[in-house]
Design a protein around this motif. Structure first.
Motif, PDB file in Angstrom:
ATOM      1  N   SER A 275       0.825  -1.203   0.000  1.00 15.54           N
ATOM      2  CA  SER A 275       0.000   0.000   0.000  1.00 15.54           C
ATOM      3  C   SER A 275       0.864   1.261   0.000  1.00 15.54           C
ATOM      4  CB  SER A 275      -0.928  -0.006   1.220  1.00 15.54           C
ATOM      5  OG  SER A 275      -1.819  -1.106   1.153  1.00 15.54           O
TER       6      SER A 275
ATOM      7  N   ASN B  60      -5.393   3.107  -2.271  1.00 16.95           N
ATOM      8  CA  ASN B  60      -5.306   1.707  -1.846  1.00 16.95           C
ATOM      9  C   ASN B  60      -6.648   1.008  -1.973  1.00 16.95           C
ATOM     10  OD1 ASN B  60      -2.571   2.029  -1.119  1.00 16.95           O
ATOM     11  ND2 ASN B  60      -3.139   2.744   0.923  1.00 16.95           N
TER      12      ASN B  60
ATOM     13  N   SER C  98      -5.829  -0.993   3.443  1.00 17.98           N
ATOM     14  CA  SER C  98      -6.228   0.358   3.029  1.00 17.98           C
ATOM     15  C   SER C  98      -5.209   1.411   3.434  1.00 17.98           C
ATOM     16  CB  SER C  98      -7.607   0.716   3.606  1.00 17.98           C
ATOM     17  OG  SER C  98      -7.557   0.841   5.010  1.00 17.98           O
TER      18      SER C  98
END
Length: 280
Positions: free
Chosen positions: A13, A20, A46
């Protein structure tokens, strides 16, 4: 029991949470295009793996279970008619300033519930006690044709969680993870959980990413292990996704030959909850 196609999505990420999430959804769409019925993402995908250091600024990344990230994946789950296991940096919805590393289970658009990581490392590169409060329970979730349970990352080093989930009826146990050490132990532990508990285990690990100016090589190698402890399929170190079909009838077949759960002696294990390692 049916055959289920599981989509494993492993990724590194960047700083942008929005980017993301967009990338994760794109991988999820590709996986469902190839027939995935359950999608499992690596831990805290994320965001970058911020617990690599201690810094109060990262508390701003937290959100509640009914926040935008889970809502986005619930919409995706409904649109694609698929189950999803995602982990988020959760802010407690009742008590301000309390945070968890939380797996959220979504099925066909419905948020079924959550599991809060119970074992938290405080090691170089993994300063999780600084950020998270540990959870306490191991719920299982009815996905319609099968039952699912999950643990998260460091939990895999402890045998009790997967055993509890198996006793509660889990057919598949997912393990969203961020790790960059001992790939041989990664495989060994997941295979052992599957074999001891005669379930399918799905471990999904982060891939390399750049964080605070340096590369951290999380090694991927996401895999599915079957009830005999064999690896059904395993990914490499590169970011991407993989579809793995599992036959849930293999659980019944294995338990007829190896009735480990039936032959347990819980009345003999009471010492487990009373013996503690003395502090040195």
């Amino acid at each position: 029991m049916p055959k289920i196609k599981i989509g494993m999505v492993q990724m590194g990420s960047i700083e942008s949470k929005e980017a993301n999430i967009t990338k994760a959804i794109e991988y999820g769409e590709k996986a469902t295009d190839e027939g995935a019925e359950l999608i499992v993402y690596n831990e805290l995908f994320s965001t970058q793996y911020f617990p690599a250091i201690e810094d109060v600024k990262f508390f701003d990344l937290a959100e509640k279970v009914d926040g935008p990230t889970v809502r986005t994946f619930a919409e995706f789950s409904k649109k694609r008619d698929v189950g999803v296991v995602l982990t988020i940096f959760e802010e407690d919805d009742k008590v301000r300033g309390i945070y968890y590393d939380t797996a959220v289970i979504v099925n066909k658009g419905k948020i079924l519930g959550k599991y809060r990581k119970t074992h938290l490392p405080q090691l170089p590169g993994y300063f999780e006690k600084f950020y998270f409060k540990p959870g306490k329970t191991y719920p299982v979730f009815d996905m319609g044709e099968y039952t699912l349970g999950t643990i998260v990352c460091y939990d895999r080093h402890f045998q009790e969680g997967v055993r509890i989930l198996s006793i509660k009826g889990a057919d598949i146990v997912t393990v969203p993870t961020t790790t960059n050490f001992y790939p041989e132990t990664w495989e060994l532990e997941l295979r052992a959980h599957a074999a001891f508990n005669t379930v399918f285990v799905v471990g999904v690990n982060r891939t390399k990413e750049y964080f605070m100016g340096r590369e951290i090589r999380y090694f991927g190698k996401s895999l599915v292990a079957n009830p005999t402890g064999e690896i059904v399929d395993e990914m490499g170190e590169e970011e991407g996704f993989r579809i793995v079909e599992v036959d849930l009838d293999k659980i019944k077949e294995r338990r007829r030959k190896a009735p480990f759960l039936k032959d347990r002696k819980p009345e003999n294990y009471t010492e487990l909850s009373s013996i503690y390692i003395e502090e040195v």
